[in-house]
Design an enzyme around this catalytic site. Structure first.
Site, PDB file in Angstrom:
ATOM      1  N   THR A 130       0.908  41.866   9.007  1.00 35.86           N
ATOM      2  CA  THR A 130      -0.371  42.610   9.145  1.00 35.86           C
ATOM      3  C   THR A 130      -0.372  44.121   8.224  1.00 35.86           C
ATOM      4  O   THR A 130       0.692  44.500   8.018  1.00 35.86           O
ATOM      5  CB  THR A 130      -0.525  42.945  10.597  1.00 35.86           C
ATOM      6  OG1 THR A 130      -1.632  44.020  10.814  1.00 35.86           O
ATOM      7  CG2 THR A 130       0.566  43.551  11.169  1.00 35.86           C
ATOM      8  N   ASP A 131      -1.354  44.519   7.921  1.00 37.24           N
ATOM      9  CA  ASP A 131      -1.465  45.863   7.150  1.00 37.24           C
ATOM     10  C   ASP A 131      -1.009  46.972   8.285  1.00 37.24           C
ATOM     11  O   ASP A 131      -0.982  48.184   7.781  1.00 37.24           O
ATOM     12  CB  ASP A 131      -2.971  46.065   6.626  1.00 37.24           C
ATOM     13  CG  ASP A 131      -4.077  45.950   7.595  1.00 37.24           C
ATOM     14  OD1 ASP A 131      -3.876  45.895   8.842  1.00 37.24           O
ATOM     15  OD2 ASP A 131      -5.107  46.364   7.262  1.00 37.24           O
ATOM     16  N   GLU A 132      -1.155  46.643   9.583  1.00 39.62           N
ATOM     17  CA  GLU A 132      -0.646  47.643  10.511  1.00 39.62           C
ATOM     18  C   GLU A 132       0.617  48.107  10.612  1.00 39.62           C
ATOM     19  O   GLU A 132       0.855  49.432  11.054  1.00 39.62           O
ATOM     20  CB  GLU A 132      -1.100  47.125  12.001  1.00 39.62           C
ATOM     21  CG  GLU A 132      -2.192  46.712  12.015  1.00 39.62           C
ATOM     22  CD  GLU A 132      -3.105  46.528  13.492  1.00 39.62           C
ATOM     23  OE1 GLU A 132      -2.475  46.957  14.339  1.00 39.62           O
ATOM     24  OE2 GLU A 132      -4.108  45.690  13.632  1.00 39.62           O
ATOM     25  N   TYR A 156       2.647  46.691  19.099  1.00 41.18           N
ATOM     26  CA  TYR A 156       2.550  45.441  18.342  1.00 41.18           C
ATOM     27  C   TYR A 156       2.830  45.401  16.655  1.00 41.18           C
ATOM     28  O   TYR A 156       3.607  44.825  16.353  1.00 41.18           O
ATOM     29  CB  TYR A 156       0.769  45.027  18.239  1.00 41.18           C
ATOM     30  CG  TYR A 156       0.534  43.951  17.050  1.00 41.18           C
ATOM     31  CD1 TYR A 156       0.928  42.870  16.939  1.00 41.18           C
ATOM     32  CD2 TYR A 156      -0.302  44.620  16.175  1.00 41.18           C
ATOM     33  CE1 TYR A 156       0.375  41.944  15.980  1.00 41.18           C
ATOM     34  CE2 TYR A 156      -0.676  43.722  15.248  1.00 41.18           C
ATOM     35  CZ  TYR A 156      -0.625  42.471  14.978  1.00 41.18           C
ATOM     36  OH  TYR A 156      -0.935  41.587  14.071  1.00 41.18           O
ATOM     37  N   LYS A 160       5.889  43.608  14.514  1.00 40.14           N
ATOM     38  CA  LYS A 160       5.451  43.154  13.182  1.00 40.14           C
ATOM     39  C   LYS A 160       6.440  43.606  12.387  1.00 40.14           C
ATOM     40  O   LYS A 160       6.895  42.839  11.413  1.00 40.14           O
ATOM     41  CB  LYS A 160       3.920  42.902  12.791  1.00 40.14           C
ATOM     42  CG  LYS A 160       3.100  42.214  13.710  1.00 40.14           C
ATOM     43  CD  LYS A 160       3.665  40.679  13.907  1.00 40.14           C
ATOM     44  CE  LYS A 160       2.915  40.071  12.503  1.00 40.14           C
ATOM     45  NZ  LYS A 160       3.147  38.444  12.719  1.00 40.14           N
TER      46      LYS A 160
HETATM   47  P1  NAD Z   1      -3.419  34.603  17.990  1.00 37.40           P
HETATM   48  O1  NAD Z   1      -2.960  35.544  19.046  1.00 37.40           O
HETATM   49  O2  NAD Z   1      -4.798  34.162  17.920  1.00 37.40           O
HETATM   50  O3  NAD Z   1      -2.655  33.309  18.134  1.00 37.40           O
HETATM   51  C1  NAD Z   1      -1.319  33.407  18.082  1.00 37.40           C
HETATM   52  C2  NAD Z   1      -0.668  32.027  18.448  1.00 37.40           C
HETATM   53  O4  NAD Z   1       0.726  32.012  18.550  1.00 37.40           O
HETATM   54  C3  NAD Z   1      -1.132  31.394  19.733  1.00 37.40           C
HETATM   55  O5  NAD Z   1      -1.583  30.126  19.395  1.00 37.40           O
HETATM   56  C4  NAD Z   1      -0.046  31.459  20.651  1.00 37.40           C
HETATM   57  O6  NAD Z   1      -0.078  30.294  21.692  1.00 37.40           O
HETATM   58  C5  NAD Z   1       1.294  31.026  19.600  1.00 37.40           C
HETATM   59  N1  NAD Z   1       2.276  31.865  20.211  1.00 37.40           N
HETATM   60  C6  NAD Z   1       2.567  32.950  20.727  1.00 37.40           C
HETATM   61  N2  NAD Z   1       3.935  33.107  21.052  1.00 37.40           N
HETATM   62  C7  NAD Z   1       4.614  31.775  20.767  1.00 37.40           C
HETATM   63  C8  NAD Z   1       5.987  31.644  20.971  1.00 37.40           C
HETATM   64  N3  NAD Z   1       6.746  32.182  21.634  1.00 37.40           N
HETATM   65  N4  NAD Z   1       6.242  30.331  20.379  1.00 37.40           N
HETATM   66  C9  NAD Z   1       5.098  29.292  19.617  1.00 37.40           C
HETATM   67  N5  NAD Z   1       3.758  29.810  19.577  1.00 37.40           N
HETATM   68  C10 NAD Z   1       3.496  31.074  20.194  1.00 37.40           C
HETATM   69  O7  NAD Z   1      -3.174  35.506  16.735  1.00 37.40           O
HETATM   70  P2  NAD Z   1      -3.829  35.405  15.347  1.00 37.40           P
HETATM   71  O8  NAD Z   1      -4.962  36.485  15.188  1.00 37.40           O
HETATM   72  O9  NAD Z   1      -4.178  33.904  14.866  1.00 37.40           O
HETATM   73  O10 NAD Z   1      -2.652  35.960  14.308  1.00 37.40           O
HETATM   74  C11 NAD Z   1      -1.900  35.127  13.713  1.00 37.40           C
HETATM   75  C12 NAD Z   1      -0.935  35.914  12.914  1.00 37.40           C
HETATM   76  O11 NAD Z   1      -1.625  36.677  11.725  1.00 37.40           O
HETATM   77  C13 NAD Z   1       0.179  36.627  13.678  1.00 37.40           C
HETATM   78  O12 NAD Z   1       1.354  36.700  13.243  1.00 37.40           O
HETATM   79  C14 NAD Z   1      -0.597  37.901  13.317  1.00 37.40           C
HETATM   80  O13 NAD Z   1       0.198  39.170  13.650  1.00 37.40           O
HETATM   81  C15 NAD Z   1      -1.205  38.009  12.106  1.00 37.40           C
HETATM   82  N6  NAD Z   1      -2.308  38.962  11.946  1.00 37.40           N
HETATM   83  C16 NAD Z   1      -3.463  38.826  12.311  1.00 37.40           C
HETATM   84  C17 NAD Z   1      -4.518  39.444  12.123  1.00 37.40           C
HETATM   85  C18 NAD Z   1      -5.951  39.446  12.900  1.00 37.40           C
HETATM   86  O14 NAD Z   1      -6.821  40.056  12.389  1.00 37.40           O
HETATM   87  N7  NAD Z   1      -6.143  38.384  13.509  1.00 37.40           N
HETATM   88  C19 NAD Z   1      -4.371  40.502  11.000  1.00 37.40           C
HETATM   89  C20 NAD Z   1      -3.336  40.736  10.400  1.00 37.40           C
HETATM   90  C21 NAD Z   1      -2.112  39.824  10.865  1.00 37.40           C
HETATM   91  P1  TYD Z   2      -9.284  44.659  17.277  1.00 38.30           P
HETATM   92  O1  TYD Z   2     -10.059  43.675  17.020  1.00 38.30           O
HETATM   93  O2  TYD Z   2      -8.564  44.763  18.818  1.00 38.30           O
HETATM   94  O3  TYD Z   2      -8.026  44.725  16.066  1.00 38.30           O
HETATM   95  P2  TYD Z   2      -6.969  45.732  15.595  1.00 38.30           P
HETATM   96  O4  TYD Z   2      -6.759  46.679  16.869  1.00 38.30           O
HETATM   97  O5  TYD Z   2      -5.876  44.842  15.332  1.00 38.30           O
HETATM   98  O6  TYD Z   2      -7.315  46.536  14.545  1.00 38.30           O
HETATM   99  O7  TYD Z   2     -10.050  45.802  17.250  1.00 38.30           O
HETATM  100  C1  TYD Z   2     -10.410  46.276  15.997  1.00 38.30           C
HETATM  101  C2  TYD Z   2     -11.252  47.795  16.197  1.00 38.30           C
HETATM  102  O8  TYD Z   2     -12.185  47.889  17.046  1.00 38.30           O
HETATM  103  C3  TYD Z   2     -10.157  48.681  16.650  1.00 38.30           C
HETATM  104  O9  TYD Z   2     -10.229  49.859  15.847  1.00 38.30           O
HETATM  105  C4  TYD Z   2     -10.306  48.887  17.981  1.00 38.30           C
HETATM  106  C5  TYD Z   2     -11.610  48.619  18.402  1.00 38.30           C
HETATM  107  N1  TYD Z   2     -12.330  47.952  19.481  1.00 38.30           N
HETATM  108  C6  TYD Z   2     -13.163  48.533  20.160  1.00 38.30           C
HETATM  109  O10 TYD Z   2     -13.922  49.647  19.735  1.00 38.30           O
HETATM  110  N2  TYD Z   2     -13.772  47.957  21.246  1.00 38.30           N
HETATM  111  C7  TYD Z   2     -13.175  46.959  21.811  1.00 38.30           C
HETATM  112  O11 TYD Z   2     -13.658  46.310  22.939  1.00 38.30           O
HETATM  113  C8  TYD Z   2     -12.014  46.326  21.116  1.00 38.30           C
HETATM  114  C9  TYD Z   2     -11.476  44.955  21.666  1.00 38.30           C
HETATM  115  C10 TYD Z   2     -11.835  46.882  20.077  1.00 38.30           C
END
Ligand code: NAD
Ligand code: TYD
Length: 364
Positions: A130-132, A156, A160
């Site tokens: 992630t960019d975070e 988080y 990461k």
């Molecule tokens: P998500 O929370 O939707 O899915 C995570 C999956 O991992 C789930 O299916 C969960 O059951 C599985 N999981 C959790 N713990 C586990 C374990 N111990 N063993 C096996 N499986 C396990 O997450 P996502 O949004 O799909 O993100 C996927 C990846 O991308 C993550 O690594 C996250 O850090 C990264 N990422 C997500 C975003 C975003 O915007 N969603 C942005 C940047 C990076």
């Molecule tokens: P989120 O989808 O939780 O992603 P991330 O925290 O990884 O960026 O949130 C996106 C943005 O939206 C973040 O600035 C937090 C904000 N947010 C709200 O304002 N209200 C909400 O109910 C949620 C879940 C997020």
């Protein structure tokens, strides 16, 4: 390529399974997922001749090693993680357990596997991050590059960052062929409705308040999930071992802009299709969805990062990656998906979901 996809029942992982099946005509796809609250079997093809689903934990070294051997895996795409910042604030330990220790166990299983005689040459370990990990930007700062120093601010992001460092070290020390992508906020189908965009869509349909943290002026660089999946595929196929690539959407917007756009898109969808009113009677009429009406400013997230933005020039130059969706086209597809797939989001919003929503917003 026979591929092991960890976290393949989650949001991005499941989208990647469909993407990979569409791009790679042969080879097995093994999905390893613990099915936590965020993982859902309904997000995957129910029955596909090339897909094997295994419910299990990435921390289970023996299980992972057996899967690698039994399916003669040639590449790992590692998505499994705890991924929600708000949950990491209320309970950080699980994040370290899954994201740091889990990645370590996975790397160690791969290392053991590659010591087998006859292990596949050209094995690739791809880590999705992630960019975070780069921290928060001021309004005039340039976007994150791959060389931006790490400065994670939430539990988080710290977990990461730890996983990224482990992947780097396993390349440097043990010669594992790794690549890492650090991406911005994804959105699209199969997104669990605790994250901003799906939560807002589901709340609009229920006529519930739209919770915006603080002043809503936080900026994220929104990336349509299939663009991200393409970026990951390119990194797996063309990326240089040991390298990191930033993947972004070129779509910086404030949270308030996102919420207002979703209200407008939903009002447009209802205007185009009168049958939606029958299926979603609680959704406010278009005039009441006008920007602002349902928005409720709630207390801010502790340590809330103000701005993320990605410079994806390296991925463009070296992998040929460019996002194909604009924010408007990607959000329109997403609204349409949530309107067509009520069965999916109703199924995932079970009792534990409602408990979490109650707890998270009560703490604010
Ligand atoms: P998500 O929370 O939707 O899915 C995570 C999956 O991992 C789930 O299916 C969960 O059951 C599985 N999981 C959790 N713990 C586990 C374990 N111990 N063993 C096996 N499986 C396990 O997450 P996502 O949004 O799909 O993100 C996927 C990846 O991308 C993550 O690594 C996250 O850090 C990264 N990422 C997500 C975003 C975003 O915007 N969603 C942005 C940047 C990076
Ligand atoms: P989120 O989808 O939780 O992603 P991330 O925290 O990884 O960026 O949130 C996106 C943005 O939206 C973040 O600035 C937090 C904000 N947010 C709200 O304002 N209200 C909400 O109910 C949620 C879940 C997020």
């Amino acid at each position: 390529m026979n591929i092991l996809i960890t976290g393949g029942a989650g949001f991005i992982g499941s989208n990647f399974v469909y993407h990979w099946l569409g791009q790679e005509p042969v080879g097995r796809v093994v999905v390893l997922d613990a099915l936590t609250y965020a993982g859902n079997r309904l997000s995957l093809p129910p029955d596909h001749p090339r897909v094997t689903f295994v419910r299990g934990d990435i921390r289970d070294h023996d299980l992972v090693l057996r899967l690698l051997r039994d399916h003669r895996i040639e590449g790992v795409a590692h998505f499994a993680a705890e991924s929600h910042v708000d949950r990491s604030i209320l309970g950080p330990e699980t994040f370290l357990d899954t994201n740091a220790l889990g990645t370590l166990r996975l790397l160690e299983a791969c290392r053991a596997y590659l010591q087998d005689t006859g292990a596949p040459a050209g094995f690739r370990f791809h880590h999705v991050s992630t960019d975070e990990v780069y921290g928060s930007l001021n309004p005039d700062d340039p976007p994150f590059e791959e060389t931006t120093p790490y400065a994670p601010n939430s539990p988080y992001a710290a977990s990461k960052a730890a996983s990224d460092h482990l992947v780097r070290a396993w390349h440097h020390t043990y010669g594992l062929a790794t690549t890492i992508t650090n991406c911005s906020n994804n959105y699209g189908p199969y997104h669990f409705p605790e994250k901003l965009i799906p939560l807002i869509l589901v709340n609009i349909l229920h006529g519930r308040p739209l919770p915006v943290y603080g002043d809503g002026q936080q900026v994220r660089d929104w990336l349509y999930v299939d663009d991200h999946c393409r970026g990951i595929e390119l990194a797996i196929r063309k990326g240089v071992p040991g390298e990191v690539y930033n993947i972004g959407g070129n779509n910086e917007r404030t949270n308030l802009e996102i919420v207002n756009t979703l209200c407008q898109l939903m009002a447009d969808a209802f205007a185009m299709d009168p049958t939606l009113r029958e299926r979603h009677p609680a959704c406010p009429a278009a005039r009441d969805l006008h920007p602002g009406t349902l928005i409720t400013h709630v207390a801010d997230r502790p340590g809330h990062d103000r701005r993320y933005a990605i410079n994806a020039a390296k991925a463009k130059r070296e992998l040929g990656y460019e996002p194909s969706e604009t924010l408007q086209s990607g959000l329109a597809k997403t609204v349409e998906w949530y309107l067509r797939n009520q069965a999916w989001w109703t199924a995932v919003m079970d009792g534990s979901y409602r408990e979490w929503i109650g707890k998270n917003y009560a703490e604010r």
